[in-house]
Design a protein around this motif. Sequence first.
Motif, mmCIF file in Angstrom:
data_model
loop_
_atom_site.group_PDB
_atom_site.id
_atom_site.type_symbol
_atom_site.label_atom_id
_atom_site.label_comp_id
_atom_site.label_asym_id
_atom_site.label_seq_id
_atom_site.Cartn_x
_atom_site.Cartn_y
_atom_site.Cartn_z
ATOM 1 N N THR A 66 0.797 -1.392 0.204
ATOM 2 C CA THR A 66 0.235 -0.100 0.101
ATOM 3 C C THR A 66 0.927 1.195 0.100
ATOM 4 O O THR A 66 2.007 1.298 0.630
ATOM 5 C CB THR A 66 -0.915 0.043 1.242
ATOM 6 N N THR A 67 0.182 2.392 -0.754
ATOM 7 C CA THR A 67 1.167 3.627 -0.733
ATOM 8 C C THR A 67 0.362 4.514 -0.016
ATOM 9 O O THR A 67 -0.866 4.804 -0.603
ATOM 10 C CB THR A 67 1.489 4.110 -2.264
ATOM 11 N N GLY A 68 0.785 5.258 1.082
ATOM 12 C CA GLY A 68 0.250 6.053 1.897
ATOM 13 C C GLY A 68 0.477 7.520 1.586
ATOM 14 O O GLY A 68 1.103 7.866 0.498
ATOM 15 N N ALA A 69 0.405 8.253 2.436
ATOM 16 C CA ALA A 69 0.760 9.868 2.589
ATOM 17 C C ALA A 69 2.118 10.062 2.379
ATOM 18 O O ALA A 69 3.012 9.251 2.839
ATOM 19 C CB ALA A 69 0.455 10.662 3.782
ATOM 20 N N ASP A 70 2.671 11.009 1.466
ATOM 21 C CA ASP A 70 4.174 11.102 1.175
ATOM 22 C C ASP A 70 4.803 10.100 0.544
ATOM 23 O O ASP A 70 6.119 10.114 0.769
ATOM 24 C CB ASP A 70 4.852 11.636 2.591
#
Length: 305
Positions: A66-70
Amino acid sequence: MIVLAVALAGGVGGGAVAQAGEERAPGGGQVLYYNHAYGVLDRETADAVEHSAYLRDFANFQVRTTTGADGQTWTGRYLLGRETYVELFGVGDLPGQDGLLGAAGMGVSTERAGDLATVVERLRDQGVTDPVEFPQTRDFGDGVPVPWFDAVFTTGQYDAFGAWAMEYRPEYFADPRSNTEPASRPGDVGRERYLSDDYRDRLMRDVTHLRLGVTAGDLADTVPLLRAGGFAVRHLADGGGVVAKGGGTTIRLDAVPRDRAGLKQIGMSLNRPVPHRHVERLGHSALVVGPGPRAVWTFDGADAG
């Protein structure tokens, strides 16, 4: 879904130790419910979980990044139920202190839009004067972050365990790539809507109880959040932890030294009863399924019973 690794730079936990007895937030019912927890396991156990054929039959089991904030990314091993789930990592899968053995966290979420503001108000009523608020995003692979959920922490510092309140954003539900369900009522931001119905084809239905070892500082920082969410919080007679109940989930947090911290046990309901007891050994853990409609997963090589 990791939040602490993305949102906070870890430090030393603290906070006032809550008083004995059963406590609820002043003036309100339950607005937060167990959503998911994560734990960092030894590498042998994490690898056994990742490659287990049994878990793929037992639960809606996924290994995904998963790719989250920043642009922060994490790869977890997920057991997904109807409303609740568990996320497991191995040592070193996360950066810094979040990737150490025994690191753990827990998200408790709202079911109705706007209830996170009630949580913040209740925290301030308990003396948490400066809650840490954080908007999380998700990138589905095109480099364009989509609002995912809003999170609230009681503090920006922790030893090895952190809990946060969260409320899913309408923009996330509206994005077709989220594969979420339509709202069942006005303001529906609930867990069942967020998770898919693929659990129906497996045994695991939901997490019913959770036990973790946490430091005294992390425990003190977590209790106000549970109370603000409307959980019934009972302090154990020996002063070594708390049991919080609400919404069909029991959460036990034992106060331990840092070297004994971590995810200890997960209890799960099943979609149907099974006639016989099955023990599945996964590294230094044992998943006991049945007999009946329950399963218990015990970690750190403890006796599974």
